[in-house]
Motif scaffolding. Sequence first.
Motif, PDB file in Angstrom:
ATOM      1  N   GLU A  99      65.669 -30.881   6.178  1.00 59.96           N
ATOM      2  CA  GLU A  99      66.636 -30.258   7.086  1.00 59.96           C
ATOM      3  C   GLU A  99      67.471 -29.207   6.354  1.00 59.96           C
ATOM      4  OE1 GLU A  99      68.846 -33.223   4.809  1.00 59.96           O
ATOM      5  OE2 GLU A  99      66.871 -33.216   5.769  1.00 59.96           O
ATOM      6  N   ARG A 100      67.743 -29.474   5.070  1.00 57.83           N
ATOM      7  CA  ARG A 100      68.487 -28.516   4.255  1.00 57.83           C
ATOM      8  C   ARG A 100      67.654 -27.264   4.039  1.00 57.83           C
ATOM      9  NH1 ARG A 100      69.788 -30.960  -1.306  1.00 57.83           N
ATOM     10  NH2 ARG A 100      71.110 -32.331  -0.051  1.00 57.83           N
ATOM     11  N   ALA A 101      66.363 -27.438   3.753  1.00 59.77           N
ATOM     12  CA  ALA A 101      65.478 -26.295   3.544  1.00 59.77           C
ATOM     13  C   ALA A 101      65.408 -25.434   4.790  1.00 59.77           C
ATOM     14  CB  ALA A 101      64.086 -26.787   3.155  1.00 59.77           C
ATOM     15  N   GLY A 102      65.280 -26.075   5.959  1.00 62.18           N
ATOM     16  CA  GLY A 102      65.211 -25.310   7.202  1.00 62.18           C
ATOM     17  C   GLY A 102      66.475 -24.520   7.450  1.00 62.18           C
ATOM     18  N   ALA A 103      67.629 -25.116   7.160  1.00 60.27           N
ATOM     19  CA  ALA A 103      68.892 -24.429   7.376  1.00 60.27           C
ATOM     20  C   ALA A 103      69.020 -23.213   6.459  1.00 60.27           C
ATOM     21  CB  ALA A 103      70.056 -25.388   7.138  1.00 60.27           C
ATOM     22  N   VAL A 104      68.577 -23.349   5.219  1.00 64.10           N
ATOM     23  CA  VAL A 104      68.663 -22.239   4.278  1.00 64.10           C
ATOM     24  C   VAL A 104      67.733 -21.105   4.715  1.00 64.10           C
ATOM     25  CG1 VAL A 104      68.197 -21.514   1.922  1.00 64.10           C
ATOM     26  CG2 VAL A 104      69.389 -23.685   2.353  1.00 64.10           C
TER      27      VAL A 104
END
Length: 361
Positions: free
Chosen positions: A349-354
């Motif tokens: 989810e962090r990767a997608g947000a970045v």
Amino acid sequence: MSDSPSTYSAANIKVLEWPEAIRKRPGMYVGSTSQRGLHQLVYEVLDRPVNAVLAGRATRVDVTLMADGRIRVEDDGPGDGGGLGLEGPMTHVRAGVRRRDRRTVDLSYVGAPVANALSSELTAEVRRDGVRWVQEYERGISLAPPSPAGPATASGTTLVFRPDADLFETVECSFDDLLDRFRELAFLNRDLTLTLTDERPRGGAEPRQEHCRFPGGARDFVEFLAAGADNPVHTDILHFEWEDPRLAGTVEVALRWSEGPGAGVRSFANSARTPEGGTHVNGFLDGVAAALGLPEATDHGLTAVVSVKLDDPEFEGATRGLLGGEGVRDGVAEAVRGHLAACLAAHPERAGAVVRRLSGP
């Protein structure tokens, strides 16, 4: 061109001795005679005690801007140069380039002798083997040999000096400018404790004092820089350290993205600022792009600190603001790609947000 023979000979050469060699052209030794050069005078004195702390030979360095305009630098190290050997370290200018490695911080061009030569007065005190040794100077010239001045209950060195108003455009240090540099050094060297105190009159206000010690290293640095950033994309700060033989040193990286503009990328080599970037910054951006699967990385919304400590740093240009060095770019890129990819894989989810942040307007 005249056909007459040249009359230039050895008689035309004037050899400047200590301390005239430094006082004649102070800008050659501290960069300028402006406030920037005045601050460099402080860093010249700081070089030895800071490196003593990093070597485990001292625990702290205290700098005080005194009420009478003098500057005091004190440490609790072993008291190097104690006794009759005190005068040598205060008047002997090192010849050639010193050998530095990843374990040292290079703050000076010459060291304490330049502060001695460019100060109207200086008092050196060394505490060692239960004795306080003191020696006084005027414009680099000793007034008397070192002499014992009573007992000492602990070891250490104290230098108190007054920058020469006849040489500098101003002798008023900026507390905030010095504090910025002290913070950087403490962020980049987590074992370092620096204290800056301002005792100068400020309309009846109490003396100002700041302690700089940051055990979190670059992570604490990014937290400090991103304190005012809007809407972080991920609340935690990504941080790692890596040693690579291609670097002949280490790399430490901390970063966080936010919806706002971010503070950009701050880069350092052996704790010195590299405002023009260089191979370590290029490698960092290469690694970020590879970890995120993007053709290239930008600093949109990014607050990051990239710090390399190398045994033999190679700088391009006389100002040392641009780092070169074969292997540095690839070594940093691989370290960033591997660590960042693993972190993002564990938190998709962090990767997608970045990625969404970098792909947006």
